[in-house]
Design a protein around this motif. Sequence first.
Motif, PDB file in Angstrom:
ATOM      1  N   TYR A 221      11.885   8.783  38.843  1.00  0.00           N
ATOM      2  CA  TYR A 221      13.106   7.857  38.297  1.00  0.00           C
ATOM      3  C   TYR A 221      13.276   8.317  37.107  1.00  0.00           C
ATOM      4  O   TYR A 221      14.327   8.766  36.624  1.00  0.00           O
ATOM      5  CB  TYR A 221      13.249   7.048  38.619  1.00  0.00           C
ATOM      6  CG  TYR A 221      14.390   6.341  38.117  1.00  0.00           C
ATOM      7  CD1 TYR A 221      15.411   6.259  39.054  1.00  0.00           C
ATOM      8  CD2 TYR A 221      14.060   5.264  36.975  1.00  0.00           C
ATOM      9  CE1 TYR A 221      16.846   5.778  37.931  1.00  0.00           C
ATOM     10  CE2 TYR A 221      15.257   4.682  36.523  1.00  0.00           C
ATOM     11  CZ  TYR A 221      16.422   4.868  37.269  1.00  0.00           C
ATOM     12  OH  TYR A 221      17.280   4.019  36.366  1.00  0.00           O
TER      13      TYR A 221
ATOM     14  N   ALA B  34      26.323   6.177  39.759  1.00  0.00           N
ATOM     15  CA  ALA B  34      25.197   5.683  40.868  1.00  0.00           C
ATOM     16  C   ALA B  34      24.257   6.497  40.349  1.00  0.00           C
ATOM     17  O   ALA B  34      24.480   7.586  40.211  1.00  0.00           O
ATOM     18  CB  ALA B  34      25.809   6.422  41.489  1.00  0.00           C
TER      19      ALA B  34
ATOM     20  N   SER C 290      18.969   5.602  31.156  1.00  0.00           N
ATOM     21  CA  SER C 290      17.951   4.372  31.447  1.00  0.00           C
ATOM     22  C   SER C 290      17.056   4.784  29.953  1.00  0.00           C
ATOM     23  O   SER C 290      16.487   5.335  29.880  1.00  0.00           O
ATOM     24  CB  SER C 290      17.355   4.465  32.273  1.00  0.00           C
ATOM     25  OG  SER C 290      15.642   3.774  32.667  1.00  0.00           O
TER      26      SER C 290
ATOM     27  N   ARG D 119      28.269   0.963  50.935  1.00  0.00           N
ATOM     28  CA  ARG D 119      28.805  -0.746  51.207  1.00  0.00           C
ATOM     29  C   ARG D 119      30.711  -0.768  50.661  1.00  0.00           C
ATOM     30  O   ARG D 119      30.543  -1.305  49.387  1.00  0.00           O
ATOM     31  CB  ARG D 119      29.018  -1.968  50.140  1.00  0.00           C
ATOM     32  CG  ARG D 119      26.795  -2.106  50.579  1.00  0.00           C
ATOM     33  CD  ARG D 119      26.730  -2.587  50.836  1.00  0.00           C
ATOM     34  NE  ARG D 119      26.885  -3.901  50.166  1.00  0.00           N
ATOM     35  CZ  ARG D 119      26.810  -5.182  49.382  1.00  0.00           C
ATOM     36  NH1 ARG D 119      25.928  -4.471  49.331  1.00  0.00           N
ATOM     37  NH2 ARG D 119      27.539  -6.451  49.270  1.00  0.00           N
TER      38      ARG D 119
HETATM   39  P1  NDP Z   1      22.887  -1.168  42.747  1.00  0.00           P
HETATM   40  O1  NDP Z   1      22.091  -0.912  42.494  1.00  0.00           O
HETATM   41  O2  NDP Z   1      23.622  -2.498  41.621  1.00  0.00           O
HETATM   42  O3  NDP Z   1      24.591   0.453  42.569  1.00  0.00           O
HETATM   43  C1  NDP Z   1      24.143   0.887  42.832  1.00  0.00           C
HETATM   44  C2  NDP Z   1      25.507   1.962  43.394  1.00  0.00           C
HETATM   45  O4  NDP Z   1      24.843   2.846  42.884  1.00  0.00           O
HETATM   46  C3  NDP Z   1      25.910   1.194  45.079  1.00  0.00           C
HETATM   47  O5  NDP Z   1      27.548   0.946  43.930  1.00  0.00           O
HETATM   48  C4  NDP Z   1      26.315   2.662  45.492  1.00  0.00           C
HETATM   49  O6  NDP Z   1      26.837   2.153  46.171  1.00  0.00           O
HETATM   50  C5  NDP Z   1      25.870   3.721  44.712  1.00  0.00           C
HETATM   51  N1  NDP Z   1      25.058   4.616  45.495  1.00  0.00           N
HETATM   52  C6  NDP Z   1      23.798   4.262  45.509  1.00  0.00           C
HETATM   53  N2  NDP Z   1      23.313   5.536  45.818  1.00  0.00           N
HETATM   54  C7  NDP Z   1      24.153   6.896  46.037  1.00  0.00           C
HETATM   55  C8  NDP Z   1      24.831   7.896  46.819  1.00  0.00           C
HETATM   56  N3  NDP Z   1      23.303   8.455  47.474  1.00  0.00           N
HETATM   57  N4  NDP Z   1      25.519   8.053  46.380  1.00  0.00           N
HETATM   58  C9  NDP Z   1      26.316   7.431  46.320  1.00  0.00           C
HETATM   59  N5  NDP Z   1      26.483   6.608  45.760  1.00  0.00           N
HETATM   60  C10 NDP Z   1      25.060   5.748  46.056  1.00  0.00           C
HETATM   61  O7  NDP Z   1      23.426   0.213  40.574  1.00  0.00           O
HETATM   62  P2  NDP Z   1      22.771  -1.196  39.581  1.00  0.00           P
HETATM   63  O8  NDP Z   1      23.697  -1.399  38.663  1.00  0.00           O
HETATM   64  O9  NDP Z   1      21.147  -1.355  39.641  1.00  0.00           O
HETATM   65  O10 NDP Z   1      22.430   0.416  38.171  1.00  0.00           O
HETATM   66  C11 NDP Z   1      23.621   1.426  37.969  1.00  0.00           C
HETATM   67  C12 NDP Z   1      23.104   1.979  36.960  1.00  0.00           C
HETATM   68  O11 NDP Z   1      22.303   2.027  35.844  1.00  0.00           O
HETATM   69  C13 NDP Z   1      21.776   4.030  37.760  1.00  0.00           C
HETATM   70  O12 NDP Z   1      22.597   4.699  37.524  1.00  0.00           O
HETATM   71  C14 NDP Z   1      20.302   2.938  37.767  1.00  0.00           C
HETATM   72  O13 NDP Z   1      19.577   3.950  37.673  1.00  0.00           O
HETATM   73  C15 NDP Z   1      20.890   2.405  36.017  1.00  0.00           C
HETATM   74  N6  NDP Z   1      20.142   1.575  35.041  1.00  0.00           N
HETATM   75  C16 NDP Z   1      20.094   0.597  35.841  1.00  0.00           C
HETATM   76  C17 NDP Z   1      19.170  -0.374  35.886  1.00  0.00           C
HETATM   77  C18 NDP Z   1      19.026  -2.068  36.250  1.00  0.00           C
HETATM   78  O14 NDP Z   1      18.081  -2.306  35.571  1.00  0.00           O
HETATM   79  N7  NDP Z   1      19.531  -2.517  37.169  1.00  0.00           N
HETATM   80  C19 NDP Z   1      18.128   0.328  34.404  1.00  0.00           C
HETATM   81  C20 NDP Z   1      18.784   1.272  33.214  1.00  0.00           C
HETATM   82  C21 NDP Z   1      19.399   2.374  34.056  1.00  0.00           C
HETATM   83  P3  NDP Z   1      26.946   0.984  48.189  1.00  0.00           P
HETATM   84  O15 NDP Z   1      27.623  -0.170  46.992  1.00  0.00           O
HETATM   85  O16 NDP Z   1      27.761   1.554  48.682  1.00  0.00           O
HETATM   86  O17 NDP Z   1      25.130   1.221  48.480  1.00  0.00           O
END
Ligand code: NDP
Length: 253
Positions: A160, A98, A147, A40
């Motif tokens: 996960y 990420a 998490s 993105r």
């Molecule tokens: P989002 O799903 O909103 O965003 C994910 C981000 O990671 C984006 O910037 C995306 O880039 C990037 N990303 C995903 N896959 C890849 C990849 N293979 N290579 C490089 N970049 C990647 O994230 P959240 O805010 O929901 O979560 C952030 C962190 O917190 C994560 O580690 C998640 O596991 C953890 N977490 C989330 C929870 C939740 O309820 N949301 C709860 C507990 C932990 P792009 O925009 O380019 O796709």
Amino acid sequence: MNRLTSKTALVTGSSRGMGRAAAIRLAREGALVAVHYTARKDAAEDVVAEIEKDGGRAFTVRAELGVPGDVHELFLGLENGLRERTGSTDLDILVNNAGVMGGVKPEDTTPEKFDELFAVNAKAPFFLIQRALKNMPDGGRIINITSGLTRVANPDEIAYAMTKGAVDQLALHFAKYLGPRNITVNSVAPGITRNDNPVFGIPEAVEQMAQLSAFNRVGEPEDVADVVAFLATDEARWITGSFVDATGGTLLG
Ligand code: NDP
């Protein structure tokens, strides 16, 4: 504020969600922030624009994590961006944010899905830290987003949760290893936190998720970003190897 003036930071996955909020928060404290994304570009550029509108400094870096050459590609972009703006490639703060969720039942988890989750969520942070240490001055900060699911059962997220359990180990062992350099390493564990997932558009689902928190609401990205920003400052210099519960009381049961 301005507790991070003259510091540089990389926040992986900061085009959206908590990473985005952390990038904005660190920039507000004065850090020059590398906004990392994979797909993105538009969203990452929006984050940079928002930071600049606020008087801060940031640039985008693209790299897909979890594939061969990922760390190399990310650091090529990162070092170019840092050198252009600071004349050096020093990186003071690394936020390993990420990540990808699983969302598959134990019986439906394929070896391919399992490997993908581990590659992005656990392997990439380890090798990002290994590489970042070449650029990180003494007194640096490493913050890994794990998490609450490492402490509470959810069978649909077993693979996960295993990846995040592995990420928790990074703080324990790297903290000891990097103490002599005054580099702190900590885990921040969010609970359910609002992101782009369509589930957050369904009021009944949000109400149900909110009940998991002691505060009866879902987390906002800024709730976690504030914790990340604190750990990045000098005020958190005595905290290392910690698991910081940022679940809004979800783990209280
Ligand atoms: P989002 O799903 O909103 O965003 C994910 C981000 O990671 C984006 O910037 C995306 O880039 C990037 N990303 C995903 N896959 C890849 C990849 N293979 N290579 C490089 N970049 C990647 O994230 P959240 O805010 O929901 O979560 C952030 C962190 O917190 C994560 O580690 C998640 O596991 C953890 N977490 C989330 C929870 C939740 O309820 N949301 C709860 C507990 C932990 P792009 O925009 O380019 O796709």
